[in-house]
Design a protein around this motif. Structure first.
Motif, PDB file in Angstrom:
ATOM      1  N   ALA A  54       1.775  -7.659  -2.742  1.00 57.89           N
ATOM      2  CA  ALA A  54       2.202  -6.469  -3.484  1.00 57.89           C
ATOM      3  C   ALA A  54       1.435  -5.236  -3.019  1.00 57.89           C
ATOM      4  CB  ALA A  54       2.000  -6.692  -4.978  1.00 57.89           C
ATOM      5  N   ALA A  55       0.154  -5.390  -2.735  1.00 53.98           N
ATOM      6  CA  ALA A  55      -0.640  -4.254  -2.265  1.00 53.98           C
ATOM      7  C   ALA A  55      -0.167  -3.780  -0.897  1.00 53.98           C
ATOM      8  CB  ALA A  55      -2.122  -4.633  -2.214  1.00 53.98           C
ATOM      9  N   LEU A  56       0.179  -4.696  -0.009  1.00 48.02           N
ATOM     10  CA  LEU A  56       0.673  -4.295   1.307  1.00 48.02           C
ATOM     11  C   LEU A  56       2.020  -3.597   1.208  1.00 48.02           C
ATOM     12  CD1 LEU A  56      -0.344  -7.391   3.462  1.00 48.02           C
ATOM     13  CD2 LEU A  56      -1.312  -5.097   3.535  1.00 48.02           C
ATOM     14  N   ALA A  57       2.898  -4.087   0.352  1.00 47.55           N
ATOM     15  CA  ALA A  57       4.196  -3.442   0.185  1.00 47.55           C
ATOM     16  C   ALA A  57       4.040  -2.055  -0.417  1.00 47.55           C
ATOM     17  CB  ALA A  57       5.095  -4.306  -0.698  1.00 47.55           C
ATOM     18  N   GLU A  58       3.163  -1.915  -1.380  1.00 50.91           N
ATOM     19  CA  GLU A  58       2.922  -0.599  -1.978  1.00 50.91           C
ATOM     20  C   GLU A  58       2.255   0.355  -0.992  1.00 50.91           C
ATOM     21  OE1 GLU A  58       3.613   0.942  -4.854  1.00 50.91           O
ATOM     22  OE2 GLU A  58       4.868  -0.748  -5.393  1.00 50.91           O
ATOM     23  N   ALA A  59       1.380  -0.174  -0.135  1.00 48.67           N
ATOM     24  CA  ALA A  59       0.727   0.678   0.861  1.00 48.67           C
ATOM     25  C   ALA A  59       1.755   1.261   1.825  1.00 48.67           C
ATOM     26  CB  ALA A  59      -0.328  -0.114   1.618  1.00 48.67           C
ATOM     27  N   LEU A  60       2.753   0.478   2.201  1.00 47.71           N
ATOM     28  CA  LEU A  60       3.797   1.003   3.071  1.00 47.71           C
ATOM     29  C   LEU A  60       4.620   2.072   2.366  1.00 47.71           C
ATOM     30  CD1 LEU A  60       5.002  -2.226   4.872  1.00 47.71           C
ATOM     31  CD2 LEU A  60       3.707  -0.336   5.832  1.00 47.71           C
ATOM     32  N   GLY A  61       4.859   1.902   1.082  1.00 47.67           N
ATOM     33  CA  GLY A  61       5.569   2.921   0.316  1.00 47.67           C
ATOM     34  C   GLY A  61       4.783   4.214   0.220  1.00 47.67           C
ATOM     35  N   ILE A  62       3.493   4.096  -0.018  1.00 49.19           N
ATOM     36  CA  ILE A  62       2.642   5.285  -0.093  1.00 49.19           C
ATOM     37  C   ILE A  62       2.561   5.959   1.274  1.00 49.19           C
ATOM     38  CG2 ILE A  62       0.265   6.067  -0.475  1.00 49.19           C
ATOM     39  CD1 ILE A  62       0.107   3.867  -2.656  1.00 49.19           C
ATOM     40  N   LEU A  63       2.485   5.163   2.338  1.00 52.57           N
ATOM     41  CA  LEU A  63       2.453   5.723   3.681  1.00 52.57           C
ATOM     42  C   LEU A  63       3.729   6.501   3.988  1.00 52.57           C
ATOM     43  CD1 LEU A  63       0.921   5.868   6.398  1.00 52.57           C
ATOM     44  CD2 LEU A  63       2.185   3.826   7.063  1.00 52.57           C
ATOM     45  N   SER A  64       4.880   5.975   3.595  1.00 56.57           N
ATOM     46  CA  SER A  64       6.127   6.696   3.841  1.00 56.57           C
ATOM     47  C   SER A  64       6.191   7.978   3.011  1.00 56.57           C
ATOM     48  CB  SER A  64       7.331   5.810   3.540  1.00 56.57           C
ATOM     49  OG  SER A  64       7.481   5.604   2.159  1.00 56.57           O
ATOM     50  N   PHE A  65       5.641   7.965   1.812  1.00 58.82           N
ATOM     51  CA  PHE A  65       5.593   9.173   0.986  1.00 58.82           C
ATOM     52  C   PHE A  65       4.719  10.244   1.633  1.00 58.82           C
ATOM     53  CE2 PHE A  65       3.544  11.630  -2.434  1.00 58.82           C
ATOM     54  CZ  PHE A  65       4.677  12.255  -2.939  1.00 58.82           C
ATOM     55  N   VAL A  66       3.545   9.846   2.101  1.00 58.32           N
ATOM     56  CA  VAL A  66       2.638  10.797   2.740  1.00 58.32           C
ATOM     57  C   VAL A  66       3.262  11.339   4.023  1.00 58.32           C
ATOM     58  CG1 VAL A  66       0.386  10.990   3.902  1.00 58.32           C
ATOM     59  CG2 VAL A  66       0.567   9.832   1.701  1.00 58.32           C
ATOM     60  N   LEU A  67       3.919  10.498   4.785  1.00 58.70           N
ATOM     61  CA  LEU A  67       4.577  10.946   6.001  1.00 58.70           C
ATOM     62  C   LEU A  67       5.686  11.948   5.679  1.00 58.70           C
ATOM     63  CD1 LEU A  67       4.797  10.598   9.072  1.00 58.70           C
ATOM     64  CD2 LEU A  67       6.470   8.816   8.638  1.00 58.70           C
ATOM     65  N   GLY A  68       6.443  11.697   4.632  1.00 56.58           N
ATOM     66  CA  GLY A  68       7.473  12.629   4.224  1.00 56.58           C
ATOM     67  C   GLY A  68       6.917  13.971   3.794  1.00 56.58           C
ATOM     68  N   ILE A  69       5.825  13.941   3.045  1.00 58.21           N
ATOM     69  CA  ILE A  69       5.175  15.182   2.615  1.00 58.21           C
ATOM     70  C   ILE A  69       4.643  15.953   3.827  1.00 58.21           C
ATOM     71  CG2 ILE A  69       3.202  16.141   1.359  1.00 58.21           C
ATOM     72  CD1 ILE A  69       5.487  15.329  -0.443  1.00 58.21           C
ATOM     73  N   LEU A  70       4.067  15.243   4.792  1.00 60.17           N
ATOM     74  CA  LEU A  70       3.562  15.907   5.986  1.00 60.17           C
ATOM     75  C   LEU A  70       4.696  16.536   6.805  1.00 60.17           C
ATOM     76  CD1 LEU A  70       0.778  13.447   7.192  1.00 60.17           C
ATOM     77  CD2 LEU A  70       0.483  15.730   6.261  1.00 60.17           C
ATOM     78  N   LEU A  71       5.810  15.835   6.912  1.00 57.66           N
ATOM     79  CA  LEU A  71       6.955  16.397   7.633  1.00 57.66           C
ATOM     80  C   LEU A  71       7.519  17.606   6.912  1.00 57.66           C
ATOM     81  CD1 LEU A  71       8.824  13.196   8.836  1.00 57.66           C
ATOM     82  CD2 LEU A  71       7.675  14.893  10.254  1.00 57.66           C
ATOM     83  N   TYR A  72       7.525  17.543   5.608  1.00 59.72           N
ATOM     84  CA  TYR A  72       8.070  18.650   4.818  1.00 59.72           C
ATOM     85  C   TYR A  72       7.191  19.900   4.917  1.00 59.72           C
ATOM     86  CZ  TYR A  72       9.804  21.289   0.837  1.00 59.72           C
ATOM     87  OH  TYR A  72      10.299  22.274   0.049  1.00 59.72           O
TER      88      TYR A  72
END
Length: 74
Positions: A54-72
């Motif tokens: 569960a922690a690894l799956a959530e880490a990937l979700g948080i990583l995609s969120f941070v990447l989206g914020i950085l792109l934005y």
């Protein structure tokens, strides 16, 4: 296509990884619950694996969120 529109589309696509993380966490806990109901004596030894997955799956979700914020914001 303008650069601003491409940036917004890229940020939106990067943030869709959070959907995959939610589906992954649901699958992890659903599978654990199914296995625990079939064999309750083995469920206690699998709690650590459950939380690591569960922690690894959530880490990937948080990583995609941070990447989206950085792109934005770029």
């Amino acid at each position: 296509m303008e650069a601003e529109a491409a940036k917004l589309i890229g940020a939106g696509l990067a943030m869709t990884g959070m959907i995959g993380a939610g589906i992954g966490v649901g699958n992890i806990f659903g599978s654990f619950l199914t296995g625990a109901l079939r064999n309750p004596s083995a469920a206690g030894s699998q709690i650590g694996n459950l939380f690591v997955g569960a922690a690894l799956a959530e880490a990937l979700g948080i990583l995609s969120f941070v990447l989206g914020i950085l792109l934005y914001s770029a």
